[in-house]
Design a protein around this motif. Sequence first.
Motif, PDB file in Angstrom:
ATOM      1  N   ARG A 168       9.520  12.291  -3.439  1.00  0.00           N
ATOM      2  CA  ARG A 168       9.628  11.246  -4.475  1.00  0.00           C
ATOM      3  C   ARG A 168       8.270  10.628  -4.793  1.00  0.00           C
ATOM      4  O   ARG A 168       8.182   9.717  -5.626  1.00  0.00           O
ATOM      5  CB  ARG A 168      10.575  10.144  -3.983  1.00  0.00           C
ATOM      6  N   CYS A 169       7.213  11.094  -4.122  1.00  0.00           N
ATOM      7  CA  CYS A 169       5.918  10.398  -4.217  1.00  0.00           C
ATOM      8  C   CYS A 169       4.999  11.074  -5.234  1.00  0.00           C
ATOM      9  O   CYS A 169       4.750  12.284  -5.156  1.00  0.00           O
ATOM     10  CB  CYS A 169       5.245  10.396  -2.841  1.00  0.00           C
ATOM     11  N   SER A 170       4.470  10.282  -6.149  1.00  0.00           N
ATOM     12  CA  SER A 170       3.599  10.852  -7.182  1.00  0.00           C
ATOM     13  C   SER A 170       2.188  11.151  -6.652  1.00  0.00           C
ATOM     14  O   SER A 170       1.387  11.767  -7.341  1.00  0.00           O
ATOM     15  CB  SER A 170       3.520   9.913  -8.381  1.00  0.00           C
ATOM     16  N   TYR A 171       1.874  10.672  -5.436  1.00  0.00           N
ATOM     17  CA  TYR A 171       0.538  10.926  -4.864  1.00  0.00           C
ATOM     18  C   TYR A 171       0.515  12.134  -3.924  1.00  0.00           C
ATOM     19  O   TYR A 171      -0.545  12.487  -3.421  1.00  0.00           O
ATOM     20  CB  TYR A 171       0.066   9.725  -4.039  1.00  0.00           C
ATOM     21  N   PRO A 185      12.040   7.677  -8.694  1.00  0.00           N
ATOM     22  CA  PRO A 185      12.725   8.936  -8.970  1.00  0.00           C
ATOM     23  C   PRO A 185      13.300   9.562  -7.696  1.00  0.00           C
ATOM     24  O   PRO A 185      12.807   9.306  -6.593  1.00  0.00           O
ATOM     25  CB  PRO A 185      11.616   9.828  -9.559  1.00  0.00           C
ATOM     26  N   GLY A 186      14.338  10.386  -7.844  1.00  0.00           N
ATOM     27  CA  GLY A 186      14.905  11.108  -6.700  1.00  0.00           C
ATOM     28  C   GLY A 186      15.841  10.235  -5.885  1.00  0.00           C
ATOM     29  O   GLY A 186      16.145   9.096  -6.252  1.00  0.00           O
ATOM     30  N   THR A 187      16.276  10.783  -4.756  1.00  0.00           N
ATOM     31  CA  THR A 187      17.210  10.050  -3.898  1.00  0.00           C
ATOM     32  C   THR A 187      16.720  10.074  -2.450  1.00  0.00           C
ATOM     33  O   THR A 187      15.868  10.888  -2.083  1.00  0.00           O
ATOM     34  CB  THR A 187      18.618  10.702  -3.926  1.00  0.00           C
ATOM     35  N   CYS A 204       5.712  14.123   5.315  1.00  0.00           N
ATOM     36  CA  CYS A 204       6.083  12.745   4.973  1.00  0.00           C
ATOM     37  C   CYS A 204       7.483  12.750   4.364  1.00  0.00           C
ATOM     38  O   CYS A 204       7.760  13.502   3.429  1.00  0.00           O
ATOM     39  CB  CYS A 204       5.076  12.167   3.981  1.00  0.00           C
ATOM     40  N   ARG A 205       8.355  11.897   4.886  1.00  0.00           N
ATOM     41  CA  ARG A 205       9.748  11.878   4.410  1.00  0.00           C
ATOM     42  C   ARG A 205       9.854  11.417   2.954  1.00  0.00           C
ATOM     43  O   ARG A 205      10.861  11.625   2.298  1.00  0.00           O
ATOM     44  CB  ARG A 205      10.584  10.963   5.305  1.00  0.00           C
ATOM     45  N   LYS A 249       0.812  -1.220   0.000  1.00  0.00           N
ATOM     46  CA  LYS A 249       0.000   0.000   0.000  1.00  0.00           C
ATOM     47  C   LYS A 249       0.841   1.264   0.000  1.00  0.00           C
ATOM     48  O   LYS A 249       0.402   2.301  -0.490  1.00  0.00           O
ATOM     49  CB  LYS A 249      -0.908   0.009   1.251  1.00  0.00           C
ATOM     50  N   HIS A 250       2.018   1.212   0.603  1.00  0.00           N
ATOM     51  CA  HIS A 250       2.820   2.442   0.637  1.00  0.00           C
ATOM     52  C   HIS A 250       3.460   2.678  -0.740  1.00  0.00           C
ATOM     53  O   HIS A 250       4.017   1.751  -1.331  1.00  0.00           O
ATOM     54  CB  HIS A 250       3.906   2.333   1.714  1.00  0.00           C
ATOM     55  N   PRO A 251       3.393   3.909  -1.252  1.00  0.00           N
ATOM     56  CA  PRO A 251       3.974   4.171  -2.573  1.00  0.00           C
ATOM     57  C   PRO A 251       5.452   3.776  -2.675  1.00  0.00           C
ATOM     58  O   PRO A 251       5.903   3.356  -3.743  1.00  0.00           O
ATOM     59  CB  PRO A 251       3.805   5.689  -2.731  1.00  0.00           C
ATOM     60  N   TYR A 252       6.206   3.866  -1.565  1.00  0.00           N
ATOM     61  CA  TYR A 252       7.618   3.457  -1.614  1.00  0.00           C
ATOM     62  C   TYR A 252       7.721   1.946  -1.830  1.00  0.00           C
ATOM     63  O   TYR A 252       8.491   1.476  -2.669  1.00  0.00           O
ATOM     64  CB  TYR A 252       8.330   3.861  -0.320  1.00  0.00           C
TER      65      TYR A 252
END
Length: 339
Positions: free
Chosen positions: A291-294, A273-275, A286-287, A247-250
Amino acid sequence: MGKLLEIDRLQIAFRTDQGDIISVDEASFDLASGETVAIVGESGCGKSVTSLSIIGLLGKSGYVRQGEIRFKGCALTKASSAELRRLRGNEISMIFQDSMTSLNPVIPIGEQIEEPIRLHLDLSRQQARAVAVDMLRKVGIARPEAISKQYPHALSGGMRQRVMIAIALVCKPKLLIADEPTTALDVTIQAQILQLMKQLQTNNGTSILLVTHDLGVVAEMADKVVVMYAGQVVETADVFTLFRAPKHPYTQGLMRSIPHLNRDSSKRMHAIPGTVPSLQHMPTGCRYHPRCSYAVGRCRQEQPTVQSVGGEHLVRCWLPSETENTWVPLAGHLSGGTL
Ligand code: SF4
């Protein structure tokens, strides 16, 4: 299954000249007797630091700043050095990634296996030697009597890792912490070592806390998975739920990054994407938001809380219901890959 290990809102910090740096923040998960829990995440996410904190090996500058670690209900964070020494190698053992630097180069293998026996079990020198040779046999070393007299440099990487497992398991610990136990080995030896750990776990009823960046090892070994990102636990679930419905985008990004044999080779592989942010410069909110598209406005301002999305499936995200329909598991996802 009863809880053997409980990590409860753990915060670990390291003292530096520039002030304290928080390496692990608000980490919570538990491990039941006989269970294997894998902690996964990229380098620097806090997985190894979390595991080292359990046996009090954070070094001079590291310390548990908040929260608690409980082993069989007792707070390890309040245990004295003597109590921790009694637990280490006896009730809790650890296998490290690099057997060459973990084994003492000037002491024969057999004597290194005898050391925890003599420290924790009431056996004579002769009895300890017999147990050590028997343990070498159990971890699949041929000619154990002769090998027990050898020094680490005379053994192959796979054999040294077997010796590490023999040292870790000789006192039949309740908990084995394995930090990247097969990363330095080639694939066939890796499979043998994982098989050996499973077999010894079954025989002794040992619980395993497995620290790895290898999703293939997770799929092979784990009952439950804890995903860490930038020092925080972002998702916890049983292994099937995590691979089939993250469920988590990561976590979804990690799963999409796994290479597949039936992947269309004309398409580029997915990469997040990103680092990863540095510990000194954590983003607000949110850390994962850069990088999150949502990400929405709230994600940039407020730290998400951990919420259940069904039973023991926990996610640190403001929008788990938004992300749930976008992940399409591919056939063979439980075969894993590496981060
Ligand atoms: Fe993405 Fe927002 Fe969830 Fe963080 S809280 S993972 S930014 S949707």
